[in-house]
Design an enzyme around this catalytic site. Sequence first.
Site, mmCIF file in Angstrom:
data_model
loop_
_atom_site.group_PDB
_atom_site.id
_atom_site.type_symbol
_atom_site.label_atom_id
_atom_site.label_comp_id
_atom_site.label_asym_id
_atom_site.label_seq_id
_atom_site.Cartn_x
_atom_site.Cartn_y
_atom_site.Cartn_z
ATOM 1 N N LYS A 131 -1.571 8.736 -13.875
ATOM 2 C CA LYS A 131 -1.049 7.368 -13.910
ATOM 3 C C LYS A 131 0.343 7.287 -14.517
ATOM 4 C CE LYS A 131 -5.255 4.775 -13.374
ATOM 5 N NZ LYS A 131 -6.170 3.769 -13.827
ATOM 6 N N LYS A 162 -8.495 10.013 -4.904
ATOM 7 C CA LYS A 162 -9.752 9.279 -5.073
ATOM 8 C C LYS A 162 -9.586 7.829 -4.607
ATOM 9 C CE LYS A 162 -9.996 7.225 -9.665
ATOM 10 N NZ LYS A 162 -10.879 6.714 -10.671
ATOM 11 N N LYS A 211 -9.614 1.214 -7.210
ATOM 12 C CA LYS A 211 -9.439 -0.244 -7.153
ATOM 13 C C LYS A 211 -7.983 -0.629 -6.997
ATOM 14 C CE LYS A 211 -12.474 -1.132 -10.832
ATOM 15 N NZ LYS A 211 -11.894 -0.345 -11.890
HETATM 16 N N1 AQP Z 1 -13.598 7.199 -6.145
HETATM 17 C C1 AQP Z 1 -14.593 7.235 -7.020
HETATM 18 N N2 AQP Z 1 -15.697 7.960 -6.769
HETATM 19 C C2 AQP Z 1 -16.724 7.993 -7.650
HETATM 20 N N3 AQP Z 1 -16.721 7.321 -8.823
HETATM 21 C C3 AQP Z 1 -15.639 6.578 -9.103
HETATM 22 N N4 AQP Z 1 -15.312 5.804 -10.139
HETATM 23 C C4 AQP Z 1 -14.083 5.273 -9.952
HETATM 24 N N5 AQP Z 1 -13.588 5.661 -8.764
HETATM 25 C C5 AQP Z 1 -14.530 6.494 -8.228
HETATM 26 C C6 AQP Z 1 -16.189 5.576 -11.265
HETATM 27 O O1 AQP Z 1 -16.322 4.159 -11.388
HETATM 28 C C7 AQP Z 1 -16.213 3.785 -12.742
HETATM 29 C C8 AQP Z 1 -15.000 2.878 -12.828
HETATM 30 O O2 AQP Z 1 -14.380 2.948 -13.993
HETATM 31 P P1 AQP Z 1 -13.123 2.042 -14.311
HETATM 32 O O3 AQP Z 1 -13.223 0.728 -13.645
HETATM 33 O O4 AQP Z 1 -13.057 2.038 -15.797
HETATM 34 O O5 AQP Z 1 -11.853 2.759 -13.803
HETATM 35 P P2 AQP Z 1 -11.421 3.967 -12.949
HETATM 36 O O6 AQP Z 1 -12.298 5.153 -13.141
HETATM 37 O O7 AQP Z 1 -9.982 4.178 -13.210
HETATM 38 O O8 AQP Z 1 -11.679 3.394 -11.492
HETATM 39 P P3 AQP Z 1 -10.635 2.955 -10.424
HETATM 40 O O9 AQP Z 1 -11.379 2.348 -9.319
HETATM 41 O O10 AQP Z 1 -9.756 4.109 -10.079
HETATM 42 O O11 AQP Z 1 -9.824 1.827 -11.181
HETATM 43 P P4 AQP Z 1 -8.257 1.674 -11.402
HETATM 44 O O12 AQP Z 1 -7.645 1.716 -10.056
HETATM 45 O O13 AQP Z 1 -8.107 0.362 -12.090
HETATM 46 O O14 AQP Z 1 -7.835 2.835 -12.272
HETATM 47 C C9 AQP Z 1 -16.109 5.071 -13.548
HETATM 48 O O15 AQP Z 1 -17.387 5.494 -13.959
HETATM 49 C C10 AQP Z 1 -15.550 6.044 -12.563
HETATM 50 O O16 AQP Z 1 -15.906 7.377 -12.852
#
Ligand code: AQP
Length: 326
Positions: free
Chosen positions: A111, A192, A195
Amino acid sequence: MKRMLTGLQPTGVITLGNYIGAIKQMVKYQDEYESFIFVADLHAITVPKQNFNLKENTKSLIALYLACGIDPKKNTIFVQSQNEYHANLSWVLECNAYFGELSRMHQFKEKSKGKENFTAGLFTYPVLMASDILLYDADIVPVGIDQKQHVEIARDIAIRFNNKYGKTFIVPEPLISDTGTKIADLVDPTKKMSKSSENQNGVIRLLDDLELIRKKIMKATTDSDSIIKYDEEKKPGISNLINIYSSLTGKTIKQIEDEFKSSNYGTFKKVVADVVVNEIEKIQKKYYEYLNSGIIDEILKEGINKARIYAKSKYDAVKNKIGFYN
Ligand code: AQP
């Protein structure tokens, strides 16, 4: 009864990746563990975002938790920022975490890559996550494989604190989904599914229009050899679709390869799309019922009252161990 804790950031509508990697695990284990499930809104401000309505996203995420099957009678559901002990303990833990170990976190590297300016919060994010976990004596933390490293640093910090001040924290274990799956972006399957991804076609969101979801899957990037076989390195696109199908149907990769050995990519994509749309359609129906029911504020009020009792008691214990004047 052992305790489970997990939370998602309200950084946008949750994706199929979040659902498969985290939420399905939360639902699966809610009968087995005493569980704390929260909206990680303090984490959501580490990366500045435009057109971002935190309040709305928070309410929507709670409605999605419920629609996905998280039962408010079995889980303590709350909003992180309503409990000041998360940030309080985070400071104490920062003083027990090292710059070097935080610099090695994959998510921080990803990031902050190519950016001249990123917040200190992005860097210390894993410490706040450690605080979330350690405040509640969580034994297990269901996460996608991408977050495993963050649970590991929470373990290291807990062990370090316990060694320095005497046993205070439970050392948590990550709980990774059965398939250990990281769901990939549909357009660029080497990344990956996230969101906050900018390319909307690569991401399936739980509130997307169902026909749009179908289109995104039909257009997903694959390769040119037309064989439905799992090979993450050489065939990341088709492997990703196999992972999605496997996670939603419970079929093994081998069963899927056998089932589709004479099919082409178009046929397979159509079957995957049917399964995904069917699952998301049910969630969407319940989502709108919960969102408009008025029940969310009641659930959150009860949740935060309970969460604060646990968190205060742990934070008081930490203050005593350190010797803060009280
Ligand atoms: N692509 C993925 N496959 C499997 N698991 C995933 N997780 C996220 N993306 C995948 C799991 O979902 C949870 C979300 O955690 P978070 O909302 O704290 O943030 P993150 O991991 O950073 O998820 P995003 O979707 O990528 O959010 P942004 O874009 O805001 O950074 C966790 O348990 C993660 O492992």
